[in-house]
Every structure is written in C-alpha cells, then in structure tokens.
Scaffold this active site. Structure first.
Site, PDB file in Angstrom:
ATOM      1  N   CYS A   1       1.085  -1.131  -0.036  1.00  0.00           N
ATOM      2  CA  CYS A   1       0.026  -0.217   0.155  1.00  0.00           C
ATOM      3  C   CYS A   1       0.828   1.003   0.066  1.00  0.00           C
ATOM      4  CB  CYS A   1      -1.035  -0.126   1.207  1.00  0.00           C
ATOM      5  SG  CYS A   1      -2.162   0.642   0.669  1.00  0.00           S
TER       6      CYS A   1
ATOM      7  N   HIS B   1      -3.617  -5.781   3.263  1.00  0.00           N
ATOM      8  CA  HIS B   1      -3.253  -5.632   4.654  1.00  0.00           C
ATOM      9  C   HIS B   1      -3.995  -7.266   4.964  1.00  0.00           C
ATOM     10  CE1 HIS B   1      -1.535  -1.447   3.882  1.00  0.00           C
ATOM     11  NE2 HIS B   1      -3.076  -1.129   4.060  1.00  0.00           N
TER      12      HIS B   1
HETATM   13  N1  GLN Z   1      -1.705   7.077   2.044  1.00  0.00           N
HETATM   14  C1  GLN Z   1      -2.080   6.160   1.159  1.00  0.00           C
HETATM   15  C2  GLN Z   1      -3.153   6.450   0.767  1.00  0.00           C
HETATM   16  O1  GLN Z   1      -4.593   6.558   1.178  1.00  0.00           O
HETATM   17  C3  GLN Z   1      -1.785   4.572   1.581  1.00  0.00           C
HETATM   18  C4  GLN Z   1      -2.083   4.046   2.843  1.00  0.00           C
HETATM   19  C5  GLN Z   1      -2.110   2.587   3.621  1.00  0.00           C
HETATM   20  O2  GLN Z   1      -1.050   2.965   3.513  1.00  0.00           O
HETATM   21  N2  GLN Z   1      -2.879   1.767   3.488  1.00  0.00           N
HETATM   22  O3  GLN Z   1      -3.454   5.424  -0.314  1.00  0.00           O
END
Ligand code: GLN
Length: 261
Positions: A96, A205
């Site tokens: 992510c 995740h």
């Molecule tokens: N800040 C990034 C987004 O909202 C990554 C979020 C995350 O790592 N879950 O896309």
C-alpha cells in the site's frame, strides 16, 4: 547446511500504521520453524547503504500520507542501492503506502505530488473527496506467469485494503493479480498490485502473509535462491490454520470456485 536470511524492514516506526509488521512476524516464524537463521534488520533514516545491500529481502508496509512524505526523501537518497538489489533479483514485498512511493509519483490527499523512485511503471493519485476511499476485504487471483506451482496451493490471494490513493499501471509492469472482490489498484480496471522482477507491490493488508502462506514461502525461497545462487526446496509446514483463514475470506466474500494447481 545452515541457511541464513537477513530481512530488511523499511522504517518500522513510520511505515507500519496498518499492522503490516505481521508480515515480518510471519516470515520470521516460518523461517524459524524450518531452522533457517533469520535476522530482521530495521532500515531507518540513519541506516547506511552498505548495510542495506546485505539484505536478502526488503519489506515495506503501509502508512498515511504524512509518514510517506517523510520517508520519501530518504528513499531518494538510497535509490541506487535499491535499484541495484532489485535488478539482481533480491525480492521485496511492498504493501500500500510503500509501493505508492516506488512508482513515478504519488499525489497525496491534499494534492502534493511526491516524486517516486521509478522502480515500478505506475502512478498513484488520491482524488480527495471526489472518489470514495477503497476499504474492505478483498480477493485476487494471481495472474500471468506469476505462478506458485508448489504443492497443492491456491491461486487466490486474500487481504484487507484501506487506501485513498489509486494506482494506474503503465505498459512496462504486470499486475500481481486480478481483482475478484474489492477495489485493487483503482476500482476500475480490475488490476491488483504489480510485479517487477522479484518485487511485489500490493494493496493487501491483513496482514497479508499470515493468510497467504504461498506468497510468504515464495518470498523465503526466492530470497534463499538469490543468496545461495541455487534453488532451495523449503520443508513443508502444516498450514491448516493459515488456509482456514484464507478460505474464510473466500467464503465470506462468496468466492466459491477456488482453483488449485
Ligand atoms: N496514504 C495512502 C493512501 O491512503 C496509503 C494508505 C495505506 O498504506 N493503507 O492511499
């Protein structure tokens, strides 16, 4: 032979907002159960490149825009070492927020453009309030030549996504999976993640690896192969619980047809 592995974990304090440290715990345990000597090495802003170069696998987790804006400066200073390692075949798993920094750019929720490392041919942008955040359980089917033909394993991956940024792949990169349930890269083109050489980018995740032991073992065996310059067959583990967790998500999301190799 007594095998050893050194896992480089990127910015554990800043880039583990979404529980991706579970991936590190999972790799560590799977190695220990097989008596592979495993050393988890924290890569921080003061870590020297020579130390990073000794890692056999690089792991990066998710975080919010604020932490991403902090670590991007440091990543740029070390870009040549990461590029050299990934070209050499050193594997990586980036989830992510960390892969968003490895593309051409990431445009944050407040419209700031962070220049990426250009390792993956993709761009990521946040659309602020114009598009909904991509949140929920998700299932993908591994695509292309990305095969895990070891034993009787699934070709599915399961996870939980939570991102505002949407990633659009260029022509020089392949998706990691096809979206079966959820948003994946952008909620539009059914692609999930990306693969470059032995480096995986994904939005899953969960944490991801405990519920996807086929990917965990692929990372371990690839890391050993690159380090020892030969294919090393991993001792099988009893993954009954891991596959139960995997299949629970498939059932919950009503993905009934589970293909196995
Ligand atoms: N800040 C990034 C987004 O909202 C990554 C979020 C995350 O790592 N879950 O896309």
């Amino acid at each position: 032979m007594n095998f050893q592995l050194k896992i480089g974990w990127l910015y554990p304090d800043l880039m583990s907002t979404y529980g991706d440290r579970g991936n590190i715990i999972c790799l560590k345990r799977r190695c220990q159960w097989r008596r592979i000597n495993i050393n988890v090495f924290n890569i921080d802003r003061d870590t020297r490149e020579a130390e990073i170069a000794k890692c056999d696998l690089i792991m990066g987790g998710g975080a919010q825009d604020r932490q991403q804006s902090i670590v991007i400066t440091d990543l740029h200073q070390k870009v040549s070492i990461y590029k050299e390692m990934f070209e050499r075949g050193v594997p990586g798993l980036f989830v992510c927020g960390s892969p968003q920094l490895l593309g051409h750019y990431y445009m944050t929720g407040d419209g700031k453009e962070l220049e990426g490392l250009g390792i993956f041919d993709f761009v990521t942008r946040h659309f602020g309030n114009d598009k909904p955040r991509c949140i929920g359980n998700t299932v993908g089917r591994l695509t292309g030549d990305w095969q895990f033909r070891v034993g009787n394993l699934r070709d599915t991956i399961v996870g939980f996504e939570n991102h505002g940024g949407r990633t659009y792949l260029g022509k020089d990169v392949k998706p990691f999976a096809k979206v079966i349930k959820g948003y994946g890269n952008n909620g539009e083109d059914k692609t999930e993640g990306a693969v470059y050489k032995n480096v995986i980018a994904c939005y899953f995740h969960g944490p991801f690896l405990p519920k996807n032991p086929h990917i965990a073992d692929w990372l371990i065996s690839k890391s050993l192969e690159i380090r020892y310059k030969k294919e090393i067959k991993l001792e099988p583990l009893d993954d009954t619980l891991e596959w139960k967790a995997h299949d629970f998500i498939l059932k919950k999301l009503k993905v009934y047809k589970v293909e196995s190799f």
